[in-house]
Design an enzyme around this catalytic site. Sequence first.
Site, PDB file in Angstrom:
ATOM      1  CB  CYS A  54      -0.942   0.076   1.187  1.00 27.17           C
ATOM      2  SG  CYS A  54      -2.101  -1.272   1.275  1.00 27.17           S
ATOM      3  NE  ARG A  86       4.573   1.978  -0.196  1.00 19.96           N
ATOM      4  CZ  ARG A  86       5.565   1.869   0.673  1.00 19.96           C
ATOM      5  NH1 ARG A  86       6.763   2.240   0.323  1.00 19.96           N
ATOM      6  NH2 ARG A  86       5.357   1.424   1.883  1.00 19.96           N
ATOM      7  CD1 TRP A 115       0.113  -6.609  -2.724  1.00 24.70           C
ATOM      8  CD2 TRP A 115      -0.066  -6.904  -0.512  1.00 24.70           C
ATOM      9  NE1 TRP A 115       0.485  -7.896  -2.438  1.00 24.70           N
ATOM     10  CE2 TRP A 115       0.381  -8.118  -1.092  1.00 24.70           C
ATOM     11  CE3 TRP A 115      -0.245  -6.863   0.873  1.00 24.70           C
ATOM     12  CZ2 TRP A 115       0.649  -9.258  -0.338  1.00 24.70           C
ATOM     13  CZ3 TRP A 115       0.016  -8.006   1.615  1.00 24.70           C
ATOM     14  CH2 TRP A 115       0.461  -9.181   1.006  1.00 24.70           C
ATOM     15  CG  ASN A 159       1.410   1.030   4.220  1.00 26.60           C
ATOM     16  OD1 ASN A 159       1.111  -0.150   4.044  1.00 26.60           O
ATOM     17  ND2 ASN A 159       2.657   1.446   4.285  1.00 26.60           N
ATOM     18  N   GLY A 160      -0.608  -0.448   6.465  1.00 27.57           N
ATOM     19  CA  GLY A 160      -0.242  -1.164   7.690  1.00 27.57           C
ATOM     20  C   GLY A 160      -1.338  -2.150   8.045  1.00 27.57           C
ATOM     21  CD  GLU A 209      17.818 -12.958  -6.604  1.00 35.03           C
ATOM     22  OE1 GLU A 209      17.401 -13.405  -5.519  1.00 35.03           O
ATOM     23  OE2 GLU A 209      17.311 -11.961  -7.163  1.00 35.03           O
ATOM     24  CE  LYS A 229      14.167 -11.446  -8.889  1.00 36.24           C
ATOM     25  NZ  LYS A 229      15.088 -11.063  -7.874  1.00 36.24           N
ATOM     26  CD  GLU A 254       9.807 -11.321  -7.280  1.00 30.74           C
ATOM     27  OE1 GLU A 254      10.980 -11.568  -7.630  1.00 30.74           O
ATOM     28  OE2 GLU A 254       9.513 -10.399  -6.508  1.00 30.74           O
ATOM     29  CG  HIS A 269      22.081 -36.544  -1.032  1.00 28.51           C
ATOM     30  ND1 HIS A 269      22.553 -37.725  -0.533  1.00 28.51           N
ATOM     31  CD2 HIS A 269      23.164 -35.835  -1.413  1.00 28.51           C
ATOM     32  CE1 HIS A 269      23.875 -37.733  -0.580  1.00 28.51           C
ATOM     33  NE2 HIS A 269      24.275 -36.596  -1.122  1.00 28.51           N
ATOM     34  CE  LYS A 323      11.517  -2.771  -5.817  1.00 26.13           C
ATOM     35  NZ  LYS A 323      12.301  -3.879  -6.410  1.00 26.13           N
TER      36      LYS A 323
END
Length: 589
Positions: free
Chosen positions: A2, A27, A70, A94-95, A462, A466, A469, A485, A584
Amino acid sequence: MCGIIGCFSREGCYEKLMEGLARLEYRGYDSAGVALLSEGGIAVRKRRGGVNALAGPPLAGQTGIGHTRWATHGRPSDANAHPHAAGKFALVHNGIVENHAALRRELEGQGAVFASETDSEVVVQLIARLYRGDFFAAVSAACARLQGSFALAVLCADRPGEIVCARRKSPLVAAAGGGALFVCSDVPALAGLAEYVCPAADGEFVRIAGGRVFFCDGEGKEIAKVFSRLPEGSRAETGGGTFMEREIAAVPRALADTLAGLRGLDFAPCARALRAAKRVFAVACGTAYHAALAFKDAAEREADVTVLCHTSSAFRDRAPRIGQGDLVVAVSQSGETADTLEAARLAKSGGAYLLSVTNAPHSSLAALADFGIAMRAGAEVAVAATKSYNCQLLCLYALAAQLAFFRHARFPAWYRSLGALVPAAREAFSAFPAVQALAARLAGAKGMYFIGRGQDAVTAAEGALKVREIAYRFAESCPAGELKHGTLALVEEGFPVLALATERALAQKCENALAEVKARGGYAVLFSQYEEVLSASCADAAIRLPAVPEPLMPAVAVIPLQELACSLCLLSGYDPDRPRNLAKSVTVE
Ligand code: M6R
């Protein structure tokens, strides 16, 4: 998670609000809204979807607030979009209000009727209940009843020209410039709009009133603050393509800028902490956690010091007994990730020395740290971290080298070669046609594995993150030595396994793992800077990496993986800048 913004401009604030809101979209982008206060009262426009969904005739008013969402409580919908209104008030938040259910019950018992499923609406209903003619007092009293985290901005129909904002844990900055006053979730969204900026500290209130922006405590007592110039590099990358493509293209520039900053950085103020730390911890989330793992590898090798590396959430869950003499390195692009901030607060309250590595000099993490290393990646807008990861690695290599120096009076041999990363990053782009061809070959794959040994295990992790995501494929990483294994059981005809082999001493073993993949019909891909490794390989496809000193290779080797994920995403018709379900900056737990 947010974004909130507030603006006062005598010429009317709608355009500025919308511009800031568009920049805040990374955001959160499942719904958006604005509220403007004019003589006619408060007008609210809010909709499910991105900021574009708000298109319509400009709303009139000098004072306004805006929000990109969000979703946490309540699915994305017009009703759940902010601003929320009650009585004479409109609010963006926001929160997470943790005691929202109890407050909602209490307010409903007093006759309040809710229009949304959100925790945020509770706050504006509470403010409306507590209002006795003093706008600030009502907001302050409401905040005192909230548990959880918030950055909020509130309008009151009785108070033209005023916005009252409060901050607990969630980020909030005040800014001024271009004839307007602002409050906002973060600095990058203000680039081009404001010239001066000042972050709010935890527990502070920000007010826009009487044509100025100022800070105060819960009693309304003003707190003196110094505004500083908006940092250079706050602007998003320009040019064609998506933000992610531009940000990958900007890696060499970002590395060069970060290197210039590192060259001017005096580590003397943290020398004692580096020299004498009994224990070194590294905490971070997501991509930044992978950078922290690379730091662990480099520091343990070069400085002969044990680094305990934790995801920020795990660090919080276990709350290791941190004390004086411990050094905690917190890594975060945004400097606002809730878990990393909490881990940093834990470290500070235990008496540890806190060192931050962040891309946001005005962030909460930077403010909390005893010493900060600034990446100069420039604003990163795409949700998937790319150029910031390369810069985090660069900063953390420099830190590992300083640790080696302060503990053993010697810099690692590669320390003088950090500058080689810049041309090497540029050279990595020449592999992109081959990487794009690989993406086309993998487009039909439902999943894939990334493997590597030593430092390559982190790059593999990484690369897999990516792909998950933004390309929405099942992608995991596995240390190459662990393949047989268990994970090898997944390999069947055509299953892609991508191997990194940047350590000569481990390359043969990695090659053996690929041979085992091939023997089971898997599609094997190898990435290495060593011609002889590539040519001797049995891989179906080979990507040559540019060469830098081996310990620095992760900062280069990841570039083709960033491009691979981006290409896969675009080939699948997805938006790499706004992957589904994500945002983000993860400013809630
Ligand atoms: O801002 P931070 O570096 O603290 O963010 C941490 C993670 O949320 C972030 O790296 C995330 O994993 C990225 N979207 C991955 O590309």
